[in-house]
Design an enzyme around this catalytic site. Sequence first.
Site: not given
Length: 555
Positions: A178, A143, A135
């Site tokens: 992700d 983002n 992860d």
Amino acid sequence: MGEKNDQRPGLEKAQRDIVMLGIATAAILLFVGIGGTVMPQVVRHLISGNVAPPDTALTNALLLNIALIIFGWRRYSDLRQEIEQRREAEEKANRLSQLDSLTGCFNRRSAIEKLMGAIASLGQPNDYAGFVMIDLDGFKEINDSNGHQAGDTVLLAVADRLKRLAPEGASVARLGGDEFAVILPIVGQDLTPVEEWVKTLVAEVAKPIEVEIGAIEVTISAGVAVQALPKPTDSLEGAARKLMHRADLAMYQSKKEGRNRYCWFDPAMEVEARLRREMESAIRKGLENGEFSPHYEQQIDLETGKLVGFEMLARWNSPEMGTVSPEIFIPVAESCGLIGPLSQSLIASALRDAQSWDPSLTLSVNISSMQLRDPWFPQKLLKLLLSSDFPAARLDVEISESCLHENLTAVQTMIVSLKNIGVRVSLDDFGTGFASLAQLRTLPFDRVKIDRSFVGELRRVAEAASDGTGADDQQEHIVNTLVSLGRGLQIPVTAEGIEDTSILDTLRTMGEMKGQGYLYGKPEDAAAVLKRLTELDMLAERAAPINDDEQRRSA
């Protein structure tokens, strides 16, 4: 119904092709039969010239048969070509259904199938199928800060690095968002190569990634789990999903330990996860049954010794588990999304309790980092203030210093919104290392609270001074510096963790401030606070008007 309608045109077309093939076959048979009669007559007529030409009807039938054969053959060739195109399209669609459209890695469904295949192919009891759950740390902030295009670039770069570093026979998958995974075939009991590979993976992925706006550093948290040859009675899919779950637990453990690292699965993690699920269920039930209650810790003006306010602390007395520490249930409530309802319920109760206090007394409440991400929290708090008819100026919202590190922009927006509704905002756990001087000058805090870990050490300094051991007084210098910093920024200071008179005496030498700690008593429930205020003659109905100096001091 929709699927059947989509398939019907193709089915009807196939049926027509079958009919056409039958017609072509019949035409060939007729051609053989008619041609055997007509063609000799044509040959004799052309050679001798005295023989009558073949019957016109038979000749036309022969020509029609030839035309049908040609048409049938062309249709058969077209049909073969169409079948081949459909087969290629289906193979392409099947490949695409197995891959992630952005990174080209296998998708979640394919990852499960690959893992099932890896488990099924285990030949020896000493062989393993390994699963690494990965992860990206803080990808949401990447983002939000740099845009989704930069986020996609990061995902592509990470995927390329995983593919490049993956051992022979391994499969790389993007499970969604992700989250990535690597399916590893492991031969033999020695897991040291896997350990070294994962260590290299964490280090390599952490290298800067170039995007349009510059270089971005992204780290990963990884969890590793292995599966030996399952029992013949075990389901392959069940074994695969269990292995994925274990790697997921290990990955979350690596996040808890600080991120940018990896952890191996340990059976204790499953026990902890089960207890956490039970705790989540108990918290939900406790919220419904009103098992959570606010307790209040006194806040004292150190110069005068006068009570100036209380800090609200959450307490849970569960019928099944007894008294549960906030250090246990608050992280669980945060992780399962219940901290918002829990906090609002406690604040509402505290505001009702504080209605009976002297108007000079303030109420401090802590909010979670999860609540800072809720853009509607100020409006929710304002609604609670209005419904309880509690003055906003008497409420102090405390934000932990660690929140500044997570998302400074969100904290700044939240502080401005809270101050716009009239409440005060304090920086909690001051001195733990996240806040810079520039941030303190930029963020409009009304107060800073020195962390108890520094204040508590003042007792050791006082003891060392009294017995003449000459211990290092570094902790006293740290607290004095923090107090001076607050004074220089013209921000009032509160010291937490005052547990004895030696600490109190040392703090009094550092200037005006508020303090709280067990020296003044442990946190009390509403009834005990009401009794205390009655004895101090500090209830609202008995309160005398306060002057400006007293109001300023209590703030």
